[in-house]
Design a protein around this motif. Structure first.
Motif, PDB file in Angstrom:
ATOM      1  N   GLU A  36       2.813  14.089  -3.759  1.00  0.00           N
ATOM      2  CA  GLU A  36       3.943  13.163  -3.686  1.00  0.00           C
ATOM      3  C   GLU A  36       3.599  11.964  -2.809  1.00  0.00           C
ATOM      4  OE1 GLU A  36       7.345  15.287  -2.358  1.00  0.00           O
ATOM      5  OE2 GLU A  36       7.299  16.699  -4.027  1.00  0.00           O
ATOM      6  N   ASN A  37       2.920  12.217  -1.707  1.00  0.00           N
ATOM      7  CA  ASN A  37       2.521  11.147  -0.804  1.00  0.00           C
ATOM      8  C   ASN A  37       1.515  10.222  -1.492  1.00  0.00           C
ATOM      9  OD1 ASN A  37       2.271   9.648   1.528  1.00  0.00           O
ATOM     10  ND2 ASN A  37       0.871  11.071   2.508  1.00  0.00           N
ATOM     11  N   ILE A  38       0.609  10.784  -2.259  1.00  0.00           N
ATOM     12  CA  ILE A  38      -0.385   9.992  -2.983  1.00  0.00           C
ATOM     13  C   ILE A  38       0.292   9.110  -4.023  1.00  0.00           C
ATOM     14  CG2 ILE A  38      -2.290  10.167  -4.633  1.00  0.00           C
ATOM     15  CD1 ILE A  38      -3.188  12.659  -3.034  1.00  0.00           C
ATOM     16  N   ASN A  39       1.260   9.668  -4.766  1.00  0.00           N
ATOM     17  CA  ASN A  39       1.978   8.873  -5.770  1.00  0.00           C
ATOM     18  C   ASN A  39       2.746   7.732  -5.122  1.00  0.00           C
ATOM     19  OD1 ASN A  39       1.111  10.260  -8.023  1.00  0.00           O
ATOM     20  ND2 ASN A  39       2.802  11.706  -7.966  1.00  0.00           N
ATOM     21  N   GLU A  40       3.361   7.994  -3.975  1.00  0.00           N
ATOM     22  CA  GLU A  40       4.124   6.956  -3.280  1.00  0.00           C
ATOM     23  C   GLU A  40       3.209   5.828  -2.809  1.00  0.00           C
ATOM     24  OE1 GLU A  40       7.405   5.036  -2.255  1.00  0.00           O
ATOM     25  OE2 GLU A  40       7.433   7.018  -3.174  1.00  0.00           O
ATOM     26  N   LYS A  41       2.063   6.162  -2.244  1.00  0.00           N
ATOM     27  CA  LYS A  41       1.134   5.137  -1.782  1.00  0.00           C
ATOM     28  C   LYS A  41       0.538   4.366  -2.960  1.00  0.00           C
ATOM     29  CE  LYS A  41       0.032   7.246   2.551  1.00  0.00           C
ATOM     30  NZ  LYS A  41      -0.575   6.735   3.734  1.00  0.00           N
ATOM     31  N   GLY A  42       0.287   5.051  -4.068  1.00  0.00           N
ATOM     32  CA  GLY A  42      -0.216   4.373  -5.254  1.00  0.00           C
ATOM     33  C   GLY A  42       0.792   3.386  -5.807  1.00  0.00           C
ATOM     34  N   CYS A  43       2.062   3.758  -5.780  1.00  0.00           N
ATOM     35  CA  CYS A  43       3.122   2.867  -6.261  1.00  0.00           C
ATOM     36  C   CYS A  43       3.260   1.653  -5.334  1.00  0.00           C
ATOM     37  CB  CYS A  43       4.437   3.636  -6.363  1.00  0.00           C
ATOM     38  SG  CYS A  43       5.689   2.787  -7.319  1.00  0.00           S
ATOM     39  N   ASP A  44       3.145   1.879  -4.023  1.00  0.00           N
ATOM     40  CA  ASP A  44       3.210   0.763  -3.074  1.00  0.00           C
ATOM     41  C   ASP A  44       2.044  -0.206  -3.285  1.00  0.00           C
ATOM     42  OD1 ASP A  44       5.492   1.879  -2.011  1.00  0.00           O
ATOM     43  OD2 ASP A  44       4.475   2.756  -0.267  1.00  0.00           O
ATOM     44  N   ALA A  45       0.858   0.336  -3.535  1.00  0.00           N
ATOM     45  CA  ALA A  45      -0.311  -0.519  -3.768  1.00  0.00           C
ATOM     46  C   ALA A  45      -0.149  -1.316  -5.058  1.00  0.00           C
ATOM     47  CB  ALA A  45      -1.572   0.337  -3.815  1.00  0.00           C
ATOM     48  N   LEU A  46       0.354  -0.681  -6.103  1.00  0.00           N
ATOM     49  CA  LEU A  46       0.579  -1.383  -7.366  1.00  0.00           C
ATOM     50  C   LEU A  46       1.612  -2.488  -7.191  1.00  0.00           C
ATOM     51  CD1 LEU A  46       0.076  -1.628 -10.418  1.00  0.00           C
ATOM     52  CD2 LEU A  46       1.917   0.019 -10.747  1.00  0.00           C
ATOM     53  N   THR A  47       2.648  -2.225  -6.426  1.00  0.00           N
ATOM     54  CA  THR A  47       3.677  -3.234  -6.153  1.00  0.00           C
ATOM     55  C   THR A  47       3.064  -4.457  -5.473  1.00  0.00           C
ATOM     56  OG1 THR A  47       5.344  -1.509  -5.937  1.00  0.00           O
ATOM     57  CG2 THR A  47       5.888  -3.655  -5.018  1.00  0.00           C
ATOM     58  N   ALA A  48       2.172  -4.230  -4.521  1.00  0.00           N
ATOM     59  CA  ALA A  48       1.526  -5.342  -3.822  1.00  0.00           C
ATOM     60  C   ALA A  48       0.639  -6.149  -4.768  1.00  0.00           C
ATOM     61  CB  ALA A  48       0.707  -4.814  -2.647  1.00  0.00           C
ATOM     62  N   VAL A  49      -0.065  -5.476  -5.668  1.00  0.00           N
ATOM     63  CA  VAL A  49      -0.933  -6.171  -6.621  1.00  0.00           C
ATOM     64  C   VAL A  49      -0.100  -7.009  -7.583  1.00  0.00           C
ATOM     65  CG1 VAL A  49      -2.479  -5.807  -8.584  1.00  0.00           C
ATOM     66  CG2 VAL A  49      -2.831  -4.533  -6.473  1.00  0.00           C
ATOM     67  N   VAL A  50       0.975  -6.433  -8.109  1.00  0.00           N
ATOM     68  CA  VAL A  50       1.821  -7.168  -9.054  1.00  0.00           C
ATOM     69  C   VAL A  50       2.503  -8.341  -8.350  1.00  0.00           C
ATOM     70  CG1 VAL A  50       3.830  -6.998 -10.570  1.00  0.00           C
ATOM     71  CG2 VAL A  50       2.112  -5.194 -10.582  1.00  0.00           C
ATOM     72  N   GLN A  51       2.910  -8.160  -7.095  1.00  0.00           N
ATOM     73  CA  GLN A  51       3.521  -9.255  -6.342  1.00  0.00           C
ATOM     74  C   GLN A  51       2.526 -10.400  -6.173  1.00  0.00           C
ATOM     75  OE1 GLN A  51       6.843  -9.609  -5.086  1.00  0.00           O
ATOM     76  NE2 GLN A  51       6.042 -11.684  -4.989  1.00  0.00           N
ATOM     77  N   ALA A  52       1.277 -10.080  -5.905  1.00  0.00           N
ATOM     78  CA  ALA A  52       0.251 -11.116  -5.777  1.00  0.00           C
ATOM     79  C   ALA A  52       0.059 -11.854  -7.101  1.00  0.00           C
ATOM     80  CB  ALA A  52      -1.064 -10.497  -5.322  1.00  0.00           C
ATOM     81  N   GLN A  53       0.146 -11.148  -8.207  1.00  0.00           N
ATOM     82  CA  GLN A  53       0.000 -11.790  -9.511  1.00  0.00           C
ATOM     83  C   GLN A  53       1.223 -12.649  -9.853  1.00  0.00           C
ATOM     84  OE1 GLN A  53      -3.270 -11.417  -9.359  1.00  0.00           O
ATOM     85  NE2 GLN A  53      -3.123 -11.611 -11.565  1.00  0.00           N
ATOM     86  N   VAL A  54       2.403 -12.235  -9.417  1.00  0.00           N
ATOM     87  CA  VAL A  54       3.599 -13.072  -9.602  1.00  0.00           C
ATOM     88  C   VAL A  54       3.429 -14.371  -8.825  1.00  0.00           C
ATOM     89  CG1 VAL A  54       6.059 -13.260  -9.036  1.00  0.00           C
ATOM     90  CG2 VAL A  54       5.196 -11.188 -10.116  1.00  0.00           C
ATOM     91  N   ASP A  55       2.900 -14.268  -7.603  1.00  0.00           N
ATOM     92  CA  ASP A  55       2.667 -15.478  -6.801  1.00  0.00           C
ATOM     93  C   ASP A  55       1.606 -16.371  -7.442  1.00  0.00           C
ATOM     94  OD1 ASP A  55       4.555 -14.554  -5.001  1.00  0.00           O
ATOM     95  OD2 ASP A  55       3.066 -13.654  -3.658  1.00  0.00           O
ATOM     96  N   ALA A  56       0.574 -15.765  -8.014  1.00  0.00           N
ATOM     97  CA  ALA A  56      -0.456 -16.554  -8.702  1.00  0.00           C
ATOM     98  C   ALA A  56       0.129 -17.262  -9.921  1.00  0.00           C
ATOM     99  CB  ALA A  56      -1.616 -15.641  -9.116  1.00  0.00           C
ATOM    100  N   TYR A  57       1.008 -16.584 -10.657  1.00  0.00           N
ATOM    101  CA  TYR A  57       1.680 -17.195 -11.808  1.00  0.00           C
ATOM    102  C   TYR A  57       2.526 -18.385 -11.341  1.00  0.00           C
ATOM    103  CZ  TYR A  57       4.522 -17.583 -16.053  1.00  0.00           C
ATOM    104  OH  TYR A  57       5.154 -18.039 -17.183  1.00  0.00           O
TER     105      TYR A  57
END
Length: 102
Positions: A36-57
């Motif tokens: 569960e902890n691994i899934n939560e950290k993976g989701c947080d990391a994905l959120t940060a990556v997508v946020q960076a791509q939104v900013d790049a867009y």
């Protein structure tokens, strides 16, 4: 004459199996609780990556994308990056350009 029989006795084999069993009993519950902890950290990391791509867009186009599907069709993210590895959809606010995990 005495023969030199090499091998393990039954007691030695039972001791080895007991040690392996104790190690398995100690390790398996910890693996389950950490998933569960691994899934939560993976989701947080994905959120940060997508946020960076939104900013790049935003930098490239001058406005935020209307949805994450627009971001994917423009090639900034892959279609698999719209949801977390455990299946939860990312939450996107087009007006502020913020991405969050559920």
């Amino acid at each position: 004459m005495l023969k030199n029989n090499q091998g393990f006795t039954l007691i030695e084999m039972l001791v080895v199996l007991m040690v392996i069993s104790v190690l398995i009993i100690l390790i398996v519950p910890n693996l389950n609780s950490n998933s569960e902890n691994i899934n939560e950290k993976g989701c947080d990391a994905l959120t940060a990556v997508v946020q960076a791509q939104v900013d790049a867009y935003y930098i490239d186009e001058g406005s935020y994308p209307g949805s994450l599907q627009v971001l994917a069709s423009a090639g900034y993210i892959k279609n698999e990056q719209i949801e977390c590895p455990d299946g939860r959809q990312l939450i996107y606010s087009g007006s502020s350009g913020s991405v969050s995990s559920p």
